[in-house]
Design a protein around this motif. Structure first.
Motif, PDB file in Angstrom:
ATOM      1  N   GLU A 197       0.635  -1.233  -0.098  1.00 18.14           N
ATOM      2  CA  GLU A 197       0.160   0.095  -0.066  1.00 18.14           C
ATOM      3  C   GLU A 197       0.783   1.322  -0.062  1.00 18.14           C
ATOM      4  N   GLU A 198       1.703   1.347   0.902  1.00 20.86           N
ATOM      5  CA  GLU A 198       2.785   2.395   0.967  1.00 20.86           C
ATOM      6  C   GLU A 198       3.586   2.822  -0.359  1.00 20.86           C
ATOM      7  N   TRP A 199       4.121   1.420  -0.962  1.00 24.56           N
ATOM      8  CA  TRP A 199       4.550   1.433  -2.298  1.00 24.56           C
ATOM      9  C   TRP A 199       3.808   2.170  -3.392  1.00 24.56           C
ATOM     10  N   GLN A 200       2.614   1.583  -3.691  1.00 25.86           N
ATOM     11  CA  GLN A 200       1.805   2.241  -4.436  1.00 25.86           C
ATOM     12  C   GLN A 200       1.345   3.467  -4.148  1.00 25.86           C
ATOM     13  N   GLY A 201       1.284   3.907  -2.899  1.00 24.63           N
ATOM     14  CA  GLY A 201       0.897   5.271  -2.616  1.00 24.63           C
ATOM     15  C   GLY A 201       1.973   6.136  -3.128  1.00 24.63           C
ATOM     16  N   ARG A 202       3.142   5.838  -2.879  1.00 21.18           N
ATOM     17  CA  ARG A 202       4.042   6.816  -3.433  1.00 21.18           C
ATOM     18  C   ARG A 202       4.299   6.713  -4.840  1.00 21.18           C
ATOM     19  N   VAL A 203       4.309   5.486  -5.326  1.00 19.75           N
ATOM     20  CA  VAL A 203       4.252   5.771  -7.098  1.00 19.75           C
ATOM     21  C   VAL A 203       3.121   6.437  -7.497  1.00 19.75           C
ATOM     22  N   THR A 240      -6.858  -3.347  -5.640  1.00 18.89           N
ATOM     23  CA  THR A 240      -7.428  -2.625  -4.516  1.00 18.89           C
ATOM     24  C   THR A 240      -6.505  -1.637  -4.063  1.00 18.89           C
ATOM     25  N   PRO A 241      -5.037  -1.928  -3.801  1.00 21.20           N
ATOM     26  CA  PRO A 241      -4.039  -0.919  -3.381  1.00 21.20           C
ATOM     27  C   PRO A 241      -3.896   0.265  -4.403  1.00 21.20           C
ATOM     28  N   ILE A 242      -4.039  -0.177  -5.730  1.00 21.79           N
ATOM     29  CA  ILE A 242      -3.541   0.689  -6.834  1.00 21.79           C
ATOM     30  C   ILE A 242      -4.858   1.839  -6.840  1.00 21.79           C
ATOM     31  N   ARG A 243      -5.953   1.365  -6.934  1.00 26.12           N
ATOM     32  CA  ARG A 243      -7.325   2.290  -6.763  1.00 26.12           C
ATOM     33  C   ARG A 243      -7.060   3.176  -5.729  1.00 26.12           C
ATOM     34  N   ARG A 244      -6.658   2.771  -4.211  1.00 28.06           N
ATOM     35  CA  ARG A 244      -6.526   3.672  -3.439  1.00 28.06           C
ATOM     36  C   ARG A 244      -5.537   4.644  -3.442  1.00 28.06           C
ATOM     37  N   ALA A 245      -4.520   4.066  -3.832  1.00 27.92           N
ATOM     38  CA  ALA A 245      -3.141   5.042  -4.085  1.00 27.92           C
ATOM     39  C   ALA A 245      -3.635   6.201  -5.174  1.00 27.92           C
ATOM     40  N   MET A 246      -4.318   5.841  -6.206  1.00 30.85           N
ATOM     41  CA  MET A 246      -4.653   6.629  -7.370  1.00 30.85           C
ATOM     42  C   MET A 246      -5.702   7.687  -6.677  1.00 30.85           C
TER      43      MET A 246
END
Length: 397
Positions: free
Chosen positions: A296-302, A334-340
């Protein structure tokens, strides 16, 4: 219907349907005879001893391969090392029913300049991108001709400067976005370009979609390509294509990059790798395991990196979610949707583009689950629909 009725009747008979009205009556526990208890205990002890016996090397070596894999999973070893490449290729090919040909074509990013697809050639890059398509190359693949222009894009020729009154879109992604499995004029970006251009021409404008995609790129590499490649062409909109196998492909590419001494071109992502204790000697399978708690943290930063790059280059950015025909794993998005969403980046979800069609009719072949020409038509229709649902991404026309 007769068979169904017969089976239903037999099912009720065997399961002992509780006819009559249930009553709350205390159930008296009747002790089982000693012989039954001994028999049950013998079966359970025998099963445990058999499972233990399977872990003895001499015994497990005599077991069929499918049983030995189960034993390895029970011991916590996961997929055997020699089979990992074949499983990683699962994003590109349908490994639910692996064939020897598929496993023979298994490819790891750091192995060289040959891809797993009909000798499609790459340049090795000493950067986080790891590889690029060979400029001005033509590959006669089983699905059609793959032509690469002077800029290393699977596309026709474009000028570096954007023509006046032109909406320029950059598409960056892995092999599905590149259009593996179909000819040059059958890729969904070509079809989408025609649809958008037919709308724009009424307003004396044009549309260009530049395809920067390269097989095997992860989302982090796409964002890096967005800053060092597509930005030179001054796009108005960048579409970052994402697939369900993101974490596995990312792990493979991190192993290749760190093994070559290439660092991640983002300070926060580099610090995250250190916290996860991922180094140049960490194998891809271990990278995936260590990175999972930080996904989650990785995708959030990306995602934030993509938003920052879009602001710096004065362009818009959106995420395009894609799956192979018959592929499952939408929960991986799911993690990518949240991050975007947290980064304010629109998500164009085309993971359901194939749900109304038979997966086998959309595959390139029985050994290659990439979408064929019909599949790319469905992707183009879905992308067009999703773009129209986000009017802020397109001009008023």
């Amino acid at each position: 219907w007769v068979w169904i009725a017969t089976l239903a009747t037999l099912g009720l008979a065997f399961t002992g349907f509780a006819w009559g009205t249930p009553r709350l009556v205390a159930q008296l526990v009747t002790p089982r005879p000693l012989r039954q208890r001994v028999r049950g205990a013998t079966v359970r002890i025998g099963a445990v001893l058999a499972a233990c016996l399977c872990t003895v090397p001499n015994a497990s070596a005599r077991l069929p391969s499918q049983y030995s894999r189960v034993v390895l999973h029970l011991q916590g070893h996961g997929i055997p090392e020699e089979e990992k490449p074949g499983h990683i290729v699962g994003y590109y090919e349908r490994i639910n029913v692996p064939s020897p040909q598929m496993l023979a074509r298994a490819w790891r990013p750091q192995d060289g300049i040959r891809a797993p697809k009909d000798n499609l050639a790459f340049n090795q890059e000493h950067s986080f991108l790891l590889r690029s398509l060979v400029a001005r190359s033509v590959t006669a693949s089983s699905g059609g001709t793959v032509s690469v222009n002077r800029w290393g894009m699977r596309d026709r020729e474009f000028d570096l400067a954007k023509p006046p009154r032109t909406l320029r879109i950059a598409l960056i992604g892995p092999s599905v976005a590149m259009g593996w499995g179909v000819g040059d004029h059958e890729t969904f970006d070509e079809l989408l370009e025609r649809d958008l251009d037919s709308l724009a021409v009424a307003s004396q404008q044009r549309v260009e979609i530049l395809n920067f995609s390269v097989p095997g790129w992860s989302l982090a590499q796409e964002v890096y390509a967005m800053s060092v490649q597509s930005a030179r062409f001054s796009p108005d909109l960048v579409l970052l294509s994402v697939h369900p196998g993101e974490l596995d492909i990312l792990s493979q590419n991190l192993e290749g990059a760190l093994g070559r001494g290439v660092s991640v071109p983002d300070a926060e992502l580099s610090r995250l790798l250190k916290r996860a204790e991922i180094t140049e000697s960490t194998a891809s399978g271990e990278i995936a395991r260590r990175l999972r708690p930080y996904e989650e943290e990785w995708q959030g930063r990306v995602a934030m990196w993509a938003a920052e790059t879009a602001r710096r280059t004065n362009t818009k950015v959106a995420a395009l979610l894609l799956q192979l025909p018959g592929q499952t794993g939408s929960s991986s998005f799911t993690p990518i949707r949240r991050a975007m969403s947290a980064a304010g980046i629109p998500v164009l979800d085309c993971s359901d583009a194939f749900v109304d069609s038979s997966e086998a009719t959309l595959w390139v072949s029985s050994n290659d689950a990439h979408p064929n020409a019909l599949g790319h038509h469905l992707l183009a229709d879905c992308a067009m629909d999703r773009l129209r649902s986000h009017p802020s991404l397109l001009p008023a026309w």
